[in-house]
Write a protein that holds these residues in place. Structure first.
Motif, PDB file in Angstrom:
ATOM      1  N   LYS A  22       0.935  -1.010   0.053  1.00 59.91           N
ATOM      2  CA  LYS A  22       0.052  -0.013   0.173  1.00 59.91           C
ATOM      3  C   LYS A  22       1.061   1.164  -0.091  1.00 59.91           C
ATOM      4  CE  LYS A  22      -3.902  -2.351   2.429  1.00 59.91           C
ATOM      5  NZ  LYS A  22      -4.787  -2.343   3.760  1.00 59.91           N
ATOM      6  N   GLU A  34      -6.229   5.682  -3.861  1.00 65.13           N
ATOM      7  CA  GLU A  34      -6.627   5.572  -2.472  1.00 65.13           C
ATOM      8  C   GLU A  34      -8.378   6.131  -2.446  1.00 65.13           C
ATOM      9  OE1 GLU A  34      -6.368   5.199   1.447  1.00 65.13           O
ATOM     10  OE2 GLU A  34      -4.784   4.928  -0.004  1.00 65.13           O
ATOM     11  N   ARG A  35      -8.595   6.876  -3.337  1.00 63.86           N
ATOM     12  CA  ARG A  35     -10.092   7.159  -3.257  1.00 63.86           C
ATOM     13  C   ARG A  35     -10.938   5.936  -3.986  1.00 63.86           C
ATOM     14  NH1 ARG A  35      -8.486  12.247  -5.518  1.00 63.86           N
ATOM     15  NH2 ARG A  35      -8.856  11.445  -7.417  1.00 63.86           N
ATOM     16  N   ARG A  52      -9.893   2.913  -3.532  1.00 65.79           N
ATOM     17  CA  ARG A  52      -9.884   1.870  -2.437  1.00 65.79           C
ATOM     18  C   ARG A  52     -10.810   2.072  -1.336  1.00 65.79           C
ATOM     19  NH1 ARG A  52      -5.042   2.563  -0.570  1.00 65.79           N
ATOM     20  NH2 ARG A  52      -3.729   1.079  -1.674  1.00 65.79           N
ATOM     21  N   LYS A  53     -10.842   3.414  -1.008  1.00 65.53           N
ATOM     22  CA  LYS A  53     -11.897   3.926  -0.074  1.00 65.53           C
ATOM     23  C   LYS A  53     -13.369   3.595  -0.562  1.00 65.53           C
ATOM     24  CE  LYS A  53     -13.262   7.561   2.961  1.00 65.53           C
ATOM     25  NZ  LYS A  53     -13.017   9.138   3.316  1.00 65.53           N
ATOM     26  N   GLN A  54     -13.451   3.846  -1.903  1.00 69.22           N
ATOM     27  CA  GLN A  54     -14.833   3.571  -2.257  1.00 69.22           C
ATOM     28  C   GLN A  54     -14.967   1.972  -2.605  1.00 69.22           C
ATOM     29  OE1 GLN A  54     -15.158   5.112  -6.445  1.00 69.22           O
ATOM     30  NE2 GLN A  54     -17.022   4.425  -6.666  1.00 69.22           N
ATOM     31  N   ARG A 111     -14.063  -0.209  -0.427  1.00 68.33           N
ATOM     32  CA  ARG A 111     -14.207  -0.768   0.808  1.00 68.33           C
ATOM     33  C   ARG A 111     -15.673  -0.263   1.346  1.00 68.33           C
ATOM     34  NH1 ARG A 111     -11.842  -1.972   5.426  1.00 68.33           N
ATOM     35  NH2 ARG A 111      -9.455  -2.069   4.211  1.00 68.33           N
ATOM     36  N   GLU A 112     -16.033   0.914   1.104  1.00 71.75           N
ATOM     37  CA  GLU A 112     -17.393   1.556   1.371  1.00 71.75           C
ATOM     38  C   GLU A 112     -18.521   0.724   0.739  1.00 71.75           C
ATOM     39  OE1 GLU A 112     -17.490   5.646   0.687  1.00 71.75           O
ATOM     40  OE2 GLU A 112     -16.442   6.154   2.210  1.00 71.75           O
ATOM     41  N   ASP A 117      -9.549  -6.598   2.145  1.00 73.75           N
ATOM     42  CA  ASP A 117      -8.559  -6.014   1.390  1.00 73.75           C
ATOM     43  C   ASP A 117      -8.045  -7.009   0.286  1.00 73.75           C
ATOM     44  OD1 ASP A 117      -8.505  -3.711   3.057  1.00 73.75           O
ATOM     45  OD2 ASP A 117      -7.296  -4.567   4.323  1.00 73.75           O
ATOM     46  N   GLU A 132      -8.920  -5.584  -3.288  1.00 71.56           N
ATOM     47  CA  GLU A 132      -8.555  -4.207  -3.562  1.00 71.56           C
ATOM     48  C   GLU A 132      -7.237  -4.398  -4.707  1.00 71.56           C
ATOM     49  OE1 GLU A 132      -7.570  -2.501  -0.106  1.00 71.56           O
ATOM     50  OE2 GLU A 132      -9.314  -2.291   0.566  1.00 71.56           O
TER      51      GLU A 132
END
Length: 435
Positions: A309, A337-338, A340-342, A344-345, A374, A377
């Protein structure tokens, strides 16, 4: 006979963080070897674990099925703050210093190194170390330049990373008997390398010649030095004055052996110290004896994040990028990073919906199926850094250098068994009839 239960796994009484010289918030570390390495690197890993005692996993066993992601996932649960991984590249051995859980990651090239056994073999009077490892060492940083506008940008971050490896030093609360070892890291400005040394602190009587100390130690009843070899001397004065063929020892050499010429290393003990007659107020000579290991490190790269990461490159020894390229690289990492966050949500919403549907239908929901969020991802690619030396993959196996041979042997054994099974059964010859 009943099977004996294993009941010595954990320390009884005081916890590990309550030992002498360590605190509950002391930094803890994992020191491992990554990939296929030789016996020398494996021994260097064991020696570095001794240096970092008692705040490291000394008995950590690397298995062939363990992956780097396992250590990164397990470390926060055990309050491990640092991961030191040694690997072998085609150029030289390398060391990765990872600050957990969010980075940064520092990559070093090991230019030269010596093991503990090499240092003890080369020393004139090797020491046996035991109780010194019960307390953490003191960190000494030498020859680092003062912070100024001309100071290289990587040095302040490097100093903070090295200081975070060891417990903070508080002179007001430090117990003097717990100061038994010293780790010296000196910076060579001309070559840009770091010299790593490991010493043990020895305290001896000040102003007493070496031969007089031997007489005192023999009279004190020490088993190893209980007798003196005076077979080559006619009188004890010949032994004390060191009589030779040319005559007795001069006064200057006697003073040098007693340590009277160099008074800089003589101090008055503020409290009682470890050893015989090291009482408060006594004047003693302090000396550092090297016990190893010894390394010469060169900083190659500093990257944000942890392996697998990674973020943007903070410093690189061989690659220099313009401001435009740096800004573009940061935008790419921010987009990843955006994403990955999307993801995950979205996955969390799906899990919540599945739980709700299972509850309405009266079924039990299997949480193990979606526990690793993860795994799906996207992996970051660090090839744009321009340096793939010592590069590793977070899914690469960590072994002790013998797993491939064992797997080959297992494959050969399985092939032999399969060939034995595939052979047709042997038909016995027909029996002869009796006449």
């Amino acid at each position: 006979m009943a099977k004996r239960r294993k009941n010595r796994t954990h320390l009884k009484g005081a916890s590990t963080g309550q030992l002498a010289g360590s605190s509950g918030n002391a930094p803890k570390s994992f020191i491992i070897k990554h990939g296929q390495v030789g016996s020398s690197i494996s021994q260097l890993v064991k020696d570095m674990r001794k240096v970092m005692e008692p705040n490291t996993a000394t008995r950590l066993k690397e298995r062939s099925r363990n992956r780097l992601k396992d250590y990164l996932t397990l470390a926060p649960a055990l309050n491990v703050s640092h991961l030191l991984a040694f690997t072998l590249t085609p150029i030289s051995p390398s060391l990765r210093l990872v600050r957990l859980p969010a980075g940064p990651t520092l990559s070093f090239r090991v230019e030269r190194y010596s093991l503990i056994k090499d240092i003890l073999k080369a020393s004139r009077h090797p020491r046996s170390i035991g109780a010194e490892y019960l307390s953490p060492p003191l960190l000494v940083l030498a020859s680092f330049p003062q912070s100024s506008p001309t100071t290289p940008q990587q040095l302040p971050l490097l100093i903070k990373a090295l200081q975070s490896l060891f417990p903070p030093l508080s002179p007001k609360t430090l117990s003097l008997p717990s100061a038994r070892r010293v780790v010296l890291i000196s910076y060579n400005e001309s070559s840009g390398t770091l010299d790593f040394r490991h010493y043990v602190i020895t305290v001896r009587p000040y102003g007493v010649p070496r031969r007089v100390r031997r007489v005192i130690e023999a009279s004190a009843g020490n088993k190893k030095k209980s007798t003196l070899d005076l077979s080559n001397h006619q009188d004890v004065a010949d032994f004390l004055l060191r009589k030779t063929i040319s005559g007795y020892e001069s006064a200057s050499s006697a003073a040098s052996s007693a340590g009277e010429e160099d008074s800089d290393n003589a101090v008055a003990l503020p409290t009682d110290y470890v050893g015989r007659n090291n009482k408060k107020g006594e004047r003693r000579a302090v000396r550092l004896d090297e016990i190893g290991p010894r390394m010469e490190l060169k900083l190659i790269k500093i990257v944000e994040g942890v392996p697998g990461k990674e973020g943007s490159v903070i410093y690189h020894q061989f690659v220099t990028k313009s401001k435009t390229e740096v800004a573009k690289q940061r935008e790419e990492h921010a987009a990843k990073e955006r994403l990955r966050k999307q993801r995950r949500e979205e996955q969390e919403r799906n899990v919540k919906l599945k739980k709700q549907l299972a509850k309405e239908n009266g079924e039990e929901y299997d949480e193990n199926r979606d526990s690793n969020m993860d795994d799906d991802e996207p992996e970051e690619n660090a090839a744009d850094d321009g340096d793939d030396e010592g590069a590793w993959d977070d899914d690469e196996e960590i072994s002790e250098g013998e797993s491939e041979e064992e797997e080959d042997l297992a494959e050969q054994t399985s092939d032999n068994t399969e060939s034995e099974v595939e052979q047709p059964p042997r038909i016995p010859p027909p029996k002869r009839r009796k006449r």
